[in-house]
Design an enzyme around this catalytic site. Structure first.
Site, PDB file in Angstrom:
ATOM      1  N   TYR A 152      59.684 -11.810 -11.220  1.00  0.00           N
ATOM      2  CA  TYR A 152      57.992 -11.235 -11.429  1.00  0.00           C
ATOM      3  C   TYR A 152      57.941 -12.212 -12.272  1.00  0.00           C
ATOM      4  CZ  TYR A 152      54.032  -9.068 -11.715  1.00  0.00           C
ATOM      5  OH  TYR A 152      52.641  -8.441 -11.978  1.00  0.00           O
ATOM      6  N   ALA A 153      59.083 -12.145 -13.566  1.00  0.00           N
ATOM      7  CA  ALA A 153      58.308 -12.297 -14.879  1.00  0.00           C
ATOM      8  C   ALA A 153      58.272 -14.065 -15.106  1.00  0.00           C
ATOM      9  CB  ALA A 153      59.135 -11.925 -16.215  1.00  0.00           C
ATOM     10  N   LYS A 203      55.115 -15.660 -13.050  1.00  0.00           N
ATOM     11  CA  LYS A 203      54.317 -15.079 -13.538  1.00  0.00           C
ATOM     12  C   LYS A 203      54.701 -16.265 -15.399  1.00  0.00           C
ATOM     13  CE  LYS A 203      52.463 -11.848 -11.736  1.00  0.00           C
ATOM     14  NZ  LYS A 203      51.028 -12.440 -10.776  1.00  0.00           N
TER      15      LYS A 203
HETATM   16  P1  NAD Z   1      47.971  -4.512  -5.325  1.00  0.00           P
HETATM   17  O1  NAD Z   1      48.968  -4.684  -4.904  1.00  0.00           O
HETATM   18  O2  NAD Z   1      47.163  -3.311  -5.936  1.00  0.00           O
HETATM   19  O3  NAD Z   1      46.787  -5.914  -4.840  1.00  0.00           O
HETATM   20  C1  NAD Z   1      46.889  -6.930  -4.377  1.00  0.00           C
HETATM   21  C2  NAD Z   1      46.929  -7.844  -3.600  1.00  0.00           C
HETATM   22  O4  NAD Z   1      46.941  -9.341  -3.192  1.00  0.00           O
HETATM   23  C3  NAD Z   1      46.545  -7.385  -2.486  1.00  0.00           C
HETATM   24  O5  NAD Z   1      45.955  -6.401  -1.057  1.00  0.00           O
HETATM   25  C4  NAD Z   1      47.346  -7.303  -1.289  1.00  0.00           C
HETATM   26  O6  NAD Z   1      47.399  -7.570   0.293  1.00  0.00           O
HETATM   27  C5  NAD Z   1      47.468  -9.091  -2.026  1.00  0.00           C
HETATM   28  N1  NAD Z   1      48.643 -10.368  -1.234  1.00  0.00           N
HETATM   29  C6  NAD Z   1      49.773  -9.875  -1.529  1.00  0.00           C
HETATM   30  N2  NAD Z   1      50.857 -10.832  -1.040  1.00  0.00           N
HETATM   31  C7  NAD Z   1      49.360 -11.921  -0.495  1.00  0.00           C
HETATM   32  C8  NAD Z   1      49.492 -12.886   0.058  1.00  0.00           C
HETATM   33  N3  NAD Z   1      51.481 -13.959   0.311  1.00  0.00           N
HETATM   34  N4  NAD Z   1      48.678 -13.788   0.656  1.00  0.00           N
HETATM   35  C9  NAD Z   1      47.141 -12.995   0.213  1.00  0.00           C
HETATM   36  N5  NAD Z   1      47.123 -11.755  -0.466  1.00  0.00           N
HETATM   37  C10 NAD Z   1      48.317 -11.300  -0.937  1.00  0.00           C
HETATM   38  O7  NAD Z   1      47.669  -5.298  -7.384  1.00  0.00           O
HETATM   39  P2  NAD Z   1      46.955  -5.663  -8.297  1.00  0.00           P
HETATM   40  O8  NAD Z   1      47.538  -4.667  -9.182  1.00  0.00           O
HETATM   41  O9  NAD Z   1      46.251  -4.942  -8.030  1.00  0.00           O
HETATM   42  O10 NAD Z   1      47.430  -6.844  -9.409  1.00  0.00           O
HETATM   43  C11 NAD Z   1      46.627  -7.994  -8.952  1.00  0.00           C
HETATM   44  C12 NAD Z   1      47.226  -9.299  -9.528  1.00  0.00           C
HETATM   45  O11 NAD Z   1      47.100  -8.560 -10.806  1.00  0.00           O
HETATM   46  C13 NAD Z   1      48.837  -9.440  -9.470  1.00  0.00           C
HETATM   47  O12 NAD Z   1      49.203 -10.655  -9.633  1.00  0.00           O
HETATM   48  C14 NAD Z   1      49.754  -8.752 -10.006  1.00  0.00           C
HETATM   49  O13 NAD Z   1      51.084  -8.873 -10.308  1.00  0.00           O
HETATM   50  C15 NAD Z   1      49.110  -9.252 -11.202  1.00  0.00           C
HETATM   51  N6  NAD Z   1      48.916  -8.154 -12.600  1.00  0.00           N
HETATM   52  C16 NAD Z   1      49.368  -6.047 -12.347  1.00  0.00           C
HETATM   53  C17 NAD Z   1      49.257  -5.395 -13.378  1.00  0.00           C
HETATM   54  C18 NAD Z   1      49.397  -4.131 -12.945  1.00  0.00           C
HETATM   55  O14 NAD Z   1      49.739  -3.226 -13.792  1.00  0.00           O
HETATM   56  N7  NAD Z   1      49.032  -3.878 -12.273  1.00  0.00           N
HETATM   57  C19 NAD Z   1      49.946  -6.162 -14.678  1.00  0.00           C
HETATM   58  C20 NAD Z   1      50.278  -7.613 -14.635  1.00  0.00           C
HETATM   59  C21 NAD Z   1      50.128  -8.137 -13.439  1.00  0.00           C
END
Ligand code: NAD
Length: 248
Positions: free
Chosen positions: A156-157, A160
């Site tokens: 993941y790191a 990102k």
């Molecule tokens: P989440 O899992 O609630 O939502 C992610 C969405 O992406 C889901 O609706 C999923 O179906 C969709 N998805 C996954 N794979 C896909 C693909 N191949 N094609 C299209 N859609 C796809 O996650 P979140 O917490 O809302 O995270 C959103 C973004 O923010 C991500 O990139 C995550 O890495 C990043 N992020 C989240 C956090 C956190 O603490 N929640 C922290 C840092 C970064």
């Protein structure tokens, strides 16, 4: 005048979580909204209804962001439907955590493909549209983990951190065409992704945050609105951490 009046925003992985919060905030500011997610399910339909309540145009598309050909096709469809794309948010992402020694090739490949390759796919497909318009804002959802690393999340790191290198490169390549590209690096945000973690792990994270709470998707949406709008007209190639001060 609303901040995104007359603009079209495309947000990937926006059926729920952070992407959904961005879609709602952008719609409230007058943007027309295209959202993608893996499947067109009840969550997607509900999100579309909530966005439509703001009176803007909205359409959802089932599309795997990690698939290059599918991304070219869905972007072409969105341009046909909306006529332009002013804001692209690369938000779709997954985690498949594990210590390096135990990480499988499948865990590595899936996270790199869904998080990093998808970002390339969408930037590659949307950039020609923005270049014709001679304007655009590209926002990619990285993570503090991409800046600082995290034990148990090397895949993941790396994905990102890759998004940051990709963004800084294209900001240099296409800035002269009026296109800005920036990164949001969220910290610990309360969504389905983090609610999978055990309670004690979440409590441990909270202790490391000066603001003493996990973030909400709305905390991210405010910064995304800034980057999407002309309020940030001279901001490009930047990484903005939105983490309650967790990683300085
Ligand atoms: P989440 O899992 O609630 O939502 C992610 C969405 O992406 C889901 O609706 C999923 O179906 C969709 N998805 C996954 N794979 C896909 C693909 N191949 N094609 C299209 N859609 C796809 O996650 P979140 O917490 O809302 O995270 C959103 C973004 O923010 C991500 O990139 C995550 O890495 C990043 N992020 C989240 C956090 C956190 O603490 N929640 C922290 C840092 C970064």
């Amino acid at each position: 005048m609303k901040l995104l009046e007359g603009k079209v925003a495309l947000i990937t992985g926006a059926a729920r979580g952070i992407g959904k919060a961005l879609a709602l905030r952008f719609a409230a500011e007058g943007a027309d909204i295209a959202i993608t997610d893996l499947v067109y399910n009840d969550a997607m339909a509900e999100t579309i209804n909530e966005i439509a309540a703001f009176g803007t145009r909205v359409k959802g598309y089932a599309s795997d962001a990690s698939d290059f050909a599918a991304t070219e096709a869905v972007v072409a469809e969105i341009v046909k439907d909306f006529g332009r794309i002013d804001v692209l948010v690369n938000n779709a992402g997954i985690t498949r955590d594990g210590l390096m020694m135990r990480m499988t090739e499948a865990q590595w490949d899936s996270v790199i493909t869904v998080n990093l390759k998808s970002t390339f796919n969408f930037i590659h497909a949307v950039t020609p549209v923005m270049m014709r318009q001679r304007s655009g804002s590209i926002i990619s959802m990285s993570s503090v983990v991409g800046v600082h690393g995290n034990a148990g999340q090397c895949n993941y790191a790396a994905s990102k951190a890759g998004m940051i290198g990709l963004t800084k490169s294209i900001a240099q390549e296409i800035g002269s065409r009026g296109i800005r590209a920036n990164i949001i690096a969220p910290g610990f945000i309360l969504t389905d992704m983090t609610l999978q973690l055990p309670e004690e792990v979440r409590a441990e994270w909270a202790k490391r945050i000066p603001l003493r709470r996990g973030g909400t998707p709305d905390d991210i949406a405010g910064v995304a609105l800034f980057l999407a709008s002309d309020l940030s007209s001279y901001v490009s190639g930047q990484v903005i951490q939105v983490d309650g001060g967790m990683a300085m």
